[in-house]
Design a protein around this motif. Structure first.
Motif, PDB file in Angstrom:
ATOM      1  N   UNK A  45       0.780  -1.232   0.000  1.00 41.30           N
ATOM      2  CA  UNK A  45       0.000   0.000   0.000  1.00 41.30           C
ATOM      3  C   UNK A  45       0.813   1.284   0.000  1.00 41.30           C
ATOM      4  N   UNK A  46       2.132   1.177   0.160  1.00 43.22           N
ATOM      5  CA  UNK A  46       2.960   2.389   0.239  1.00 43.22           C
ATOM      6  C   UNK A  46       2.979   3.117  -1.106  1.00 43.22           C
ATOM      7  N   UNK A  47       3.058   2.349  -2.172  1.00 46.75           N
ATOM      8  CA  UNK A  47       3.057   2.943  -3.520  1.00 46.75           C
ATOM      9  C   UNK A  47       1.816   3.815  -3.721  1.00 46.75           C
ATOM     10  N   UNK A  48       0.661   3.277  -3.346  1.00 44.59           N
ATOM     11  CA  UNK A  48      -0.583   4.048  -3.501  1.00 44.59           C
ATOM     12  C   UNK A  48      -0.589   5.300  -2.628  1.00 44.59           C
ATOM     13  N   UNK A  49      -0.068   5.165  -1.406  1.00 46.40           N
ATOM     14  CA  UNK A  49      -0.011   6.341  -0.506  1.00 46.40           C
ATOM     15  C   UNK A  49       0.864   7.440  -1.101  1.00 46.40           C
ATOM     16  N   UNK A  50       1.988   7.042  -1.692  1.00 47.74           N
ATOM     17  CA  UNK A  50       2.903   8.043  -2.280  1.00 47.74           C
ATOM     18  C   UNK A  50       2.244   8.694  -3.489  1.00 47.74           C
ATOM     19  N   UNK A  51       1.645   7.884  -4.352  1.00 45.91           N
ATOM     20  CA  UNK A  51       1.000   8.422  -5.558  1.00 45.91           C
ATOM     21  C   UNK A  51      -0.109   9.411  -5.176  1.00 45.91           C
ATOM     22  N   UNK A  52      -0.848   9.050  -4.149  1.00 48.48           N
ATOM     23  CA  UNK A  52      -1.937   9.924  -3.714  1.00 48.48           C
ATOM     24  C   UNK A  52      -1.377  11.240  -3.154  1.00 48.48           C
ATOM     25  N   UNK A  53      -0.335  11.116  -2.326  1.00 47.92           N
ATOM     26  CA  UNK A  53       0.242  12.323  -1.710  1.00 47.92           C
ATOM     27  C   UNK A  53       0.821  13.253  -2.760  1.00 47.92           C
ATOM     28  N   UNK A  54       1.344  12.664  -3.843  1.00 42.92           N
ATOM     29  CA  UNK A  54       2.033  13.481  -4.856  1.00 42.92           C
ATOM     30  C   UNK A  54       1.158  13.744  -6.089  1.00 42.92           C
ATOM     31  N   UNK A  55      -0.135  13.611  -5.947  1.00 45.90           N
ATOM     32  CA  UNK A  55      -1.042  13.955  -7.044  1.00 45.90           C
ATOM     33  C   UNK A  55      -0.807  15.389  -7.491  1.00 45.90           C
ATOM     34  N   UNK A  56      -0.698  15.565  -8.799  1.00 51.51           N
ATOM     35  CA  UNK A  56      -0.471  16.918  -9.309  1.00 51.51           C
ATOM     36  C   UNK A  56       1.002  17.235  -9.516  1.00 51.51           C
ATOM     37  N   UNK A  57       1.887  16.385  -8.975  1.00 51.45           N
ATOM     38  CA  UNK A  57       3.324  16.574  -9.202  1.00 51.45           C
ATOM     39  C   UNK A  57       3.721  15.988 -10.553  1.00 51.45           C
ATOM     40  N   UNK A  58       4.791  16.502 -11.105  1.00 49.23           N
ATOM     41  CA  UNK A  58       5.427  15.919 -12.278  1.00 49.23           C
ATOM     42  C   UNK A  58       6.258  14.739 -11.789  1.00 49.23           C
ATOM     43  N   UNK A  59       5.700  13.533 -11.921  1.00 51.11           N
ATOM     44  CA  UNK A  59       6.260  12.364 -11.226  1.00 51.11           C
ATOM     45  C   UNK A  59       6.577  11.231 -12.193  1.00 51.11           C
ATOM     46  N   UNK A  60       7.825  10.805 -12.208  1.00 45.94           N
ATOM     47  CA  UNK A  60       8.239   9.633 -12.989  1.00 45.94           C
ATOM     48  C   UNK A  60       8.568   8.494 -12.019  1.00 45.94           C
ATOM     49  N   UNK A  61       8.723   7.294 -12.580  1.00 49.32           N
ATOM     50  CA  UNK A  61       9.020   6.148 -11.726  1.00 49.32           C
ATOM     51  C   UNK A  61      10.180   5.332 -12.296  1.00 49.32           C
ATOM     52  N   UNK A  62      10.935   4.731 -11.384  1.00 50.32           N
ATOM     53  CA  UNK A  62      11.955   3.770 -11.783  1.00 50.32           C
ATOM     54  C   UNK A  62      11.925   2.625 -10.779  1.00 50.32           C
ATOM     55  N   UNK A  63      11.447   1.479 -11.185  1.00 56.19           N
ATOM     56  CA  UNK A  63      11.373   0.321 -10.296  1.00 56.19           C
ATOM     57  C   UNK A  63      12.491  -0.665 -10.585  1.00 56.19           C
ATOM     58  N   UNK A  64      12.600  -1.667  -9.712  1.00 56.07           N
ATOM     59  CA  UNK A  64      13.527  -2.760  -9.989  1.00 56.07           C
ATOM     60  C   UNK A  64      14.914  -2.629  -9.388  1.00 56.07           C
ATOM     61  N   UNK A  65      15.092  -1.695  -8.442  1.00 59.05           N
ATOM     62  CA  UNK A  65      16.384  -1.665  -7.730  1.00 59.05           C
ATOM     63  C   UNK A  65      16.416  -2.885  -6.814  1.00 59.05           C
ATOM     64  N   UNK A  66      17.400  -3.744  -6.996  1.00 61.30           N
ATOM     65  CA  UNK A  66      17.407  -5.030  -6.306  1.00 61.30           C
ATOM     66  C   UNK A  66      18.065  -4.936  -4.925  1.00 61.30           C
ATOM     67  N   UNK A  67      17.819  -5.946  -4.058  1.00 58.89           N
ATOM     68  CA  UNK A  67      18.593  -6.024  -2.807  1.00 58.89           C
ATOM     69  C   UNK A  67      20.072  -6.078  -3.168  1.00 58.89           C
ATOM     70  N   UNK A  68      20.934  -5.477  -2.332  1.00 61.29           N
ATOM     71  CA  UNK A  68      22.319  -5.263  -2.744  1.00 61.29           C
ATOM     72  C   UNK A  68      22.327  -4.590  -4.124  1.00 61.29           C
ATOM     73  N   UNK A  69      21.938  -3.334  -4.169  1.00 61.51           N
ATOM     74  CA  UNK A  69      21.671  -2.666  -5.444  1.00 61.51           C
ATOM     75  C   UNK A  69      22.887  -2.718  -6.377  1.00 61.51           C
ATOM     76  N   UNK A  70      22.579  -2.916  -7.635  1.00 65.13           N
ATOM     77  CA  UNK A  70      23.643  -3.130  -8.615  1.00 65.13           C
ATOM     78  C   UNK A  70      23.938  -1.836  -9.382  1.00 65.13           C
ATOM     79  N   UNK A  71      25.201  -1.595  -9.565  1.00 60.80           N
ATOM     80  CA  UNK A  71      25.681  -0.487 -10.391  1.00 60.80           C
ATOM     81  C   UNK A  71      24.995  -0.500 -11.744  1.00 60.80           C
ATOM     82  N   UNK A  72      24.912  -1.676 -12.336  1.00 61.11           N
ATOM     83  CA  UNK A  72      24.347  -1.784 -13.678  1.00 61.11           C
ATOM     84  C   UNK A  72      22.896  -1.269 -13.712  1.00 61.11           C
ATOM     85  N   UNK A  73      22.122  -1.577 -12.666  1.00 60.37           N
ATOM     86  CA  UNK A  73      20.734  -1.098 -12.581  1.00 60.37           C
ATOM     87  C   UNK A  73      20.709   0.409 -12.337  1.00 60.37           C
TER      88      UNK A  73
END
Lengths: 385, 385
Positions: A45-73
């Motif tokens: 539910x956190x994603x929905x809470x953020x989207x709701x809070x930021x309604x009206x903002x110019x908002x892009x998304x980038x998903x898929x940062x893995x555990x032990x985040x990778x340089x390549x990502x």
């Protein structure tokens, strides 16, 4: 006590229903990139809470940062940022998402050829970074209130850290309620991670800094009391809040001012994660007890204090008390379901010890608060894991 | 635990020989006003260290900020600032000098008619303030790492506080060596002031915030251990450093996040200082034990924890343990030479109680974490002092 220089400008917004306060802290004119991991924020539910809070903002998304985040990502996000003219980064997730975002913030403003080599290995000074903030959903890394990040490179099986005041989050929102739905394993990993963070800053040699010691031990005392409660009642707000505040305070550098630090358990643990893919918390729980045994003599005064002031032992001989403390730490990990042997994870101790010895030799590594752990000592520690 | 919102952007530079680092933190282009008190910094060498560090700077001076800084004095500094076009304030001295400087920083940018009425009584929002920093020479008020200040008005015998994020010091330099030469009385006052600051934030009712409790008690434990040492060996660096760090952490709001606060002892103590001119620390030591007795029932859980985890009592009945704790606190003050009765200062308790009751009645004051202390209760507390 040693001299120190401390500043943590991050604003912490802590408590129930705090995600809704986002618009107070991000200007409407920003082009915001929301970064997240594997999608757990969509389930809890956190994603929905953020989207709701930021309604009206110019908002892009980038998903898929893995555990032990990778340089390549991370570099894919940097490409997106440059292409779209993003001006503000909002990490939503755990320490890995936030650490990745810190690296991305620095790399997005970096002009050179190879951001990983320069930032993580050559340690160039970060002159600029995109502003970033976070909604931290996992109590573990303390990244929400410090200037450090750990990022791995897939191509070379490396896992390294960097620090820069340019990547302090502008603000961190911590709503303990979002941790109700954490998988048990992540809750346990986070508790162990916090415990080890505190030990890395506390368990060295004595420099007559009793307040720093007492505060470090205070976090350990609190964790030991709260951990069993969260296992039996994962939806208790205060327990979740207390564990989260322990995690944040475990690595926001309040307890480490004016005292030496160790971090050898982390450095060796990072190699286990890089080579074998085990969780960060697991790697620490495996390495730490054996490392403490190996370094018992130089750490005896602090270990004895731990035995007496956290675990309640009355043993007056420091070296004996130290043994009791080390056993008690490992028992605490086991008691909350954390396994502490390489064999528990089907890793051959001799092979791991040899691999990591070779890597440390090549880098001429000397770890620990006195640089006493060289490649050979690391080998001896790992062999016993 | 309650929700909270925390940010402390002040940089702390702590340790030996740190005054020489001043030029790292003040731009050469600033027109700096150095503010100080009665001249002790000229006797202990701090004045010379600052002048040397700031050689080549455009530097003005304003001396004579008194203990319990006066509005009337502060406004003289404001006149000087406006006349000379000062751009940066550097407070050099104790908490009074720094508190006065915070008020001056706000008043210098304030356009209205009566800065004291508006800032201290009407609580207008401070929209701007001159940037300020400090070299703090007295461990006591914690002002070096918070956004508050207490300023008195001679004309009306008032002593009030204000808070604004605009008056956080940009940096605070803490060199414990400058406290070697402190008069014994000031060392003792500072220890008591710190002790009471911590109690005001800790000793209320329980909201299940064990880490905050443990950290608060950690400061008290450290003070109790270090205080006798500083009396017998005032030139021991580590002892002075530990006491200073306790004072800073006692009021930088790290221990007060997510918990209720009291401050009734301070509010009543301020009146004693305003009417009778006794030291701030003395006023607290007089009021606190009687106030705790008066409020024992609502504070019993925290007082009992104090008895057990700081003073080592095994008493299992909370109300009995609370009595032990209150007595132990007063004995601690007495043991370091702090007197705790109004008669010790030749003040008539009945007269003081009546005077302060009238003032509190006129202001319709309700003090304490639950607003339980009205004018009549304050009268009863003071009568017993």
């Amino acid at each position: 006590m040693y001299n120190f220089n401390f500043c943590c400008p991050t604003r912490v917004i802590f408590g129930k229903n705090t995600i809704a306060e986002l618009p107070k802290y991000i200007d409407r004119s920003e082009k915001v990139l929301m970064l997240y991991g594997g999608g757990s924020i969509k389930r809890n539910g956190v994603y929905d809470q953020v989207k709701k809070a930021l309604e009206g903002y110019n908002l892009l998304e980038f998903g898929g940062i893995e555990p032990n985040p990778k340089y390549e990502t991370c570099m894919q996000a940097v490409d997106l940022i440059k292409r779209e003219g993003v001006t503000f980064l909002l990490a939503v997730g755990g320490g890995s998402t936030l650490d990745g975002t810190k690296f991305i913030a620095a790399a997005a403003k970096y002009e050179g050829e190879n951001a990983y080599d320069d930032i993580m290995i050559n340690g160039i000074e970060i002159k600029d970074a995109l502003p970033l903030a976070d909604i931290i959903t996992l109590p573990a890394t303390g990244s929400e209130m410090n200037n450090g990040a750990v990022v791995s490179r897939l191509a070379t099986s490396e896992k390294l850290a960097f620090h820069s005041d340019k990547v302090f989050p502008k603000f961190s929102i911590i709503d303990p309620e979002v941790t109700y739905s954490l998988p048990l394993k992540q809750t346990i990993n986070g508790i162990v991670d916090t415990f080890v963070h505190v030990m890395e800053q506390y368990c060295t040699y004595d420099v007559n800094a009793p307040l720093q010691d007492d505060w470090a031990l205070g976090i350990l005392r609190t964790l030991i009391k709260e951990a069993p409660k969260v296992l039996s009642n994962p939806n208790d707000y205060d327990t979740r809040a207390n564990i989260f505040w322990c995690a944040t305070c475990g690595l926001n550098n309040w307890i480490s001012q004016g005292v030496p630090q160790d971090w050898a358990t982390h450095m060796i643990g990072h190699e286990l994660t890089a080579f074998y893919g085990i969780d960060h918390g697991q790697s620490l729980a495996i390495v730490q007890p054996r490392l403490l045994k190996n370094q018992k003599v130089t750490k005896s005064k602090k270990l004895a204090k731990l035995a007496r002031e956290v675990f309640g032992f009355n043993e007056v001989v420091d070296l004996k008390a130290a043994d009791l403390a080390i056993d008690a730490v490992e028992k605490f990990y086991n008691s909350i379901g954390m396994k502490t042997k390489l064999s528990d994870y089907e890793i051959d101790a001799n092979e791991a010890a040899e691999k990591i010895r070779e890597r440390f030799k090549a880098r001429n590594v000397r770890l620990g608060e006195k640089g006493a752990i060289d490649a050979e000592t690391a080998y001896n520690i790992l062999k016993d894991c």
